[in-house]
Write a protein that holds these residues in place. Structure first.
Motif: not given
Lengths: 117, 179
Positions: B92-111
């Motif tokens: 469960v944790v792995m799947v949730t974590g992978a989904a969240l990482v996928y969600g960050t992929l089109d976020m603007p870069a840090y800073g």
């Protein structure tokens, strides 16, 4: 030295998942609450990291500075921290009551007593 | 240099979280959770959120640790091994974590100063806040002036929680006297 632009977010997600794992895998209620707190602090980190501006400073207006980080996530998270401690206090009180009623704070033991009624 | 410090504190944070994960002793876990809060306050300072760092160090590392230690004092200290098979939570944790990482992929870069979050009301608060409210600390200006009603709502939440805690624990003491 530059990190990949999304690196802080990924670290935060790993921390979040460690907290999430503690919440669902641990049977001890106090350890569950600690996991919930870790999860919560990681969410705070996620919000604050979005507000950071490269080369910026803390959003306190002073002469000599022109770039400030975004103050809005800071305000939201200040509220969230206080609400977080309120829920932790309530959870701690509930654990004390559960211990009073069942004599244990282990989830499996509580289920066993419930089922043997 | 700032990046190196951030990297060091973030890895300490990760190590502390992993250590808590492996612990079975409640008191040690609570103390390490306090350390985790303090380290995250360090990260908040590095990300320019000094007000948040101050609150987290006082509330997260201080009050929260005391509350949980008091809970352990009133209940039991040691814990058994995890009761569930660790496989399902791990998946469960792995799947949730992978989904969240996928969600960050089109976020603007840090800073990134061009990120959408820095284009909305944030700059307005920074520009007008000190003149409108007379407070140079923009976080305080937003918290107490622009969004004062939110803060009022927050104190209502704290009051509700306090009533709940009192109601729960008061009943317990009376119960003990009866028995």
């Amino acid at each position: 030295m530059t990190l990949p632009g999304l690196f802080p977010y990924w670290v935060v997600i790993v921390l979040m998942m460690i907290g999430f794992y503690m919440v669902i895998a641990h049977g001890n209620l106090v350890l569950k609450i600690i996991g919930l707190n870790i999860f919560q602090t990681s969410v705070f980190l996620l919000y604050i990291s979005m507000g950071k501006v490269r080369g910026g400073t803390a959003p306190i207006i002073a002469s000599g500075f022109s770039t400030y980080s975004n103050p809005l996530p800071h305000v939201l998270i200040l509220t969230a921290i206080v609400v977080g401690i309120a829920t932790t206090a309530l959870a701690a009180a509930l654990i004390i009551r559960i211990h009073g009623a069942y004599g244990t704070i282990e989830e499996d033991e509580i289920h066993r007593q419930d089922n043997s009624l | 240099m700032e990046t190196l410090i951030l990297l060091a504190v973030l890895s300490f944070l990760g190590l502390t979280a992993l250590a808590i994960l492996r612990l079975r002793d409640g008191v040690t876990a609570v103390m390490l959770a306090g350390l985790y809060s303090l380290l995250s306050a360090g990260v908040f300072v590095l990300m320019d959120a000094v007000d948040v760092a101050f609150t987290e160090a006082a509330v997260g590392a201080g009050i929260s640790t005391v509350l949980l230690l008091a809970t352990l004092h009133r209940t039991s200290r040691m814990t058994h091994r995890p009761t569930h098979t660790p496989l399902i939570p791990l998946i469960v944790v792995m799947v949730t974590g992978a989904a969240l990482v996928y969600g960050t992929l089109d976020m603007p870069a840090y800073g990134d100063p061009q990120a959408p979050i820095h284009q909305h009301v944030g700059p307005d608060y920074l520009r007008d806040g000190p003149n409108t409210t007379g407070v140079p600390n923009v976080v305080t200006a937003v918290l107490a002036s622009y969004r004062g009603y939110d803060t009022l709502g927050e104190t209502t939440v704290v009051l509700t929680a306090a009533i709940g805690v009192l109601a729960l624990l008061r009943g317990r003491r009376q119960g003990k006297e009866r028995s």
